[in-house]
Design a protein around this motif. Structure first.
Motif, mmCIF file in Angstrom:
data_model
loop_
_atom_site.group_PDB
_atom_site.id
_atom_site.type_symbol
_atom_site.label_atom_id
_atom_site.label_comp_id
_atom_site.label_asym_id
_atom_site.label_seq_id
_atom_site.Cartn_x
_atom_site.Cartn_y
_atom_site.Cartn_z
ATOM 1 N N VAL A 214 1.004 -1.207 -0.030
ATOM 2 C CA VAL A 214 -0.043 0.071 0.006
ATOM 3 C C VAL A 214 1.104 1.276 0.043
ATOM 4 N N THR A 215 0.415 2.308 -0.910
ATOM 5 C CA THR A 215 1.458 3.332 -1.038
ATOM 6 C C THR A 215 0.887 4.566 -0.964
ATOM 7 N N LEU A 216 1.402 5.652 -1.241
ATOM 8 C CA LEU A 216 1.019 6.940 -1.671
ATOM 9 C C LEU A 216 0.599 7.167 -2.990
ATOM 10 N N GLU A 217 0.045 8.013 -3.488
ATOM 11 C CA GLU A 217 -0.333 8.027 -4.758
ATOM 12 C C GLU A 217 0.751 8.711 -5.642
ATOM 13 N N PRO A 218 1.011 8.219 -7.174
ATOM 14 C CA PRO A 218 1.903 8.860 -7.756
ATOM 15 C C PRO A 218 1.948 10.644 -7.564
ATOM 16 N N GLY A 219 3.038 10.979 -7.745
ATOM 17 C CA GLY A 219 3.220 12.348 -7.401
ATOM 18 C C GLY A 219 3.693 12.878 -6.096
ATOM 19 N N TYR A 220 3.487 11.937 -5.082
ATOM 20 C CA TYR A 220 4.105 12.096 -3.868
ATOM 21 C C TYR A 220 5.503 11.626 -3.662
ATOM 22 N N GLY A 221 6.525 12.368 -3.010
ATOM 23 C CA GLY A 221 7.747 12.239 -2.990
ATOM 24 C C GLY A 221 7.850 10.812 -2.305
ATOM 25 N N LEU A 222 7.134 10.337 -1.163
ATOM 26 C CA LEU A 222 7.396 9.039 -0.759
ATOM 27 C C LEU A 222 6.983 7.910 -1.424
ATOM 28 N N ARG A 223 6.246 8.134 -2.545
ATOM 29 C CA ARG A 223 5.778 7.109 -3.506
ATOM 30 C C ARG A 223 7.003 7.085 -4.422
ATOM 31 N N ARG A 224 7.510 8.060 -4.864
ATOM 32 C CA ARG A 224 8.706 7.744 -5.595
ATOM 33 C C ARG A 224 9.902 7.423 -5.044
ATOM 34 N N ILE A 225 9.904 7.659 -3.694
ATOM 35 C CA ILE A 225 11.285 7.026 -2.892
ATOM 36 C C ILE A 225 11.122 5.312 -3.021
ATOM 37 N N THR A 226 9.618 5.255 -2.609
ATOM 38 C CA THR A 226 9.282 3.740 -2.303
ATOM 39 C C THR A 226 9.430 3.036 -3.573
ATOM 40 N N ASP A 227 9.177 3.539 -4.907
ATOM 41 C CA ASP A 227 9.437 2.674 -6.225
ATOM 42 C C ASP A 227 10.960 2.690 -6.303
ATOM 43 N N ASP A 228 11.738 3.515 -6.130
ATOM 44 C CA ASP A 228 13.015 3.801 -6.387
ATOM 45 C C ASP A 228 13.927 2.693 -5.544
ATOM 46 N N LEU A 229 13.373 2.504 -4.274
ATOM 47 C CA LEU A 229 13.929 1.727 -3.137
ATOM 48 C C LEU A 229 13.706 0.175 -3.640
ATOM 49 N N CYS A 230 12.673 -0.072 -3.931
ATOM 50 C CA CYS A 230 12.075 -1.465 -4.537
ATOM 51 C C CYS A 230 12.905 -1.824 -5.765
#
Length: 323
Positions: A214-230
């Motif tokens: 479960v993640t924040l929506e696209p456009g949120y910084g934490l979503r981008r960080i989650t995608d990058d870390l994965c």
């Protein structure tokens, strides 16, 4: 018989009708003074301008409007019906300008001015209240307009002039912005308390490759960080739910609907276990940003200096052990 309204306004040479406001604005105060005194000489004395200047300004105003505003008897004048209607609107406009001037002067006041400050939702419950409390020890009368939003939205509000400063993540890199890194925040893998990993204290992110996130929506910084870390851990997360607020995601995790990469909560949340991620290094940088080249008012400059002084200890200490 005198016709007050001509067939069309007489604008100055090389002017368009759209420029009418620009032409009229400088003369409104002169017009109001003449209307108030009904005497050009007394109005000129009040405004501190030569009588001839004021007389020419009133003639030019009438020419640009194409309307007779004054009935003249020597230096004494009286308003025509059109002039009375115009005076009502002019006084409203002048009063609004004065209110605007009072507002911007008050906002720029060094001891009691205003700071428009944006920050991430996850900074709202603990970090920002603590910062403002500490700042107001030395600046007790400075006021704040506080805006909580995600990073990209705050950057747009900076550019629109709605914000003076914002705390955001990732730290932006754009030619029209100045940004300074202030701190970093460790992210945790949050799992339900009955999850297969719940008995662990530390975990490699790759161990969650088969999980539903479960993640924040696209456009949120934490979503981008989650995608990058994965991606760095070698997988693309399977997303079941997207939200707008970290604590809502924790609730979804507690309900057994997935796992999440999140910053530490302000208070522990029942129903979840928060695991330290050992690889890759799971952190997000927090920084302050402002528009490049825009001069600061005194209160904004003071708060900016305060934020920069907190470099390295902006955030509450994470009690979890280092990986």
């Amino acid at each position: 018989m005198v016709h007050e309204y001509r067939s069309r306004p007489r604008l100055s040479p090389n002017s368009n009708e759209e420029d009418m406001g620009l032409q009229l604005a400088p003369r409104l105060a002169y017009f109001a003074a003449v209307a108030r005194h009904e005497h050009v000489t007394r109005a000129a004395a009040e405004m501190g301008v030569p009588q001839s200047t004021l007389s020419r300004a009133m003639v030019r105003l009438e020419q640009d409007l194409g309307v007779t505003l004054f009935a003249r008897r020597g230096r004494t004048v009286s308003l025509t019906p059109a002039g009375r209607r115009f005076l009502t609107a002019a006084e409203r406009a002048l009063a609004e300008v004065e209110r605007a001037a009072d507002t911007v002067r008050a906002d720029a006041d060094a001891t009691a001015g205003r700071v428009a400050f944006g920050f991430l939702h996850t900074m709202g419950s603990e970090t920002v209240p603590g910062l403002i409390r500490a700042f107001r020890v030395d600046h007790p009368r400075i006021r704040f307009t506080l805006v909580q939003n995600y990073g990209e939205a705050m950057i747009e509000r900076l550019r629109a002039g709605d914000l003076d400063l914002c705390l955001t993540s990732p730290v932006p890199d754009a030619p029209d912005l100045v940004a300074r890194r202030l701190d970093e925040q460790r992210l945790r893998l949050v799992v339900p308390d009955d999850h297969r990993l719940a008995g662990r204290k530390r975990v490699r992110l790759a161990e969650a490759a088969e999980e539903t996130f479960v993640t924040l929506e696209p456009g949120y910084g934490l979503r981008r960080i989650t995608d990058d870390l994965c991606a760095e851990a070698g997988f693309r997360p399977r997303i079941a739910f997207e939200g707008e607020e970290a604590e809502t995601l924790r609730g979804l995790v507690a309900a057994g609907l997935g796992v999440a990469l999140l910053p530490p909560p302000a208070v522990p949340r029942p129903g979840v276990v928060e695991l330290t991620v050992t690889a890759p290094r799971a952190v997000r940088e927090i920084g302050v940003a402002w528009l490049d080249g825009h001069p600061d008012t005194a209160p904004v400059a003071a708060f900016k200096k305060f934020l920069l002084s907190r470099r390295g200890h902006l955030l509450p200490k994470d009690p979890s052990p280092a990986p």
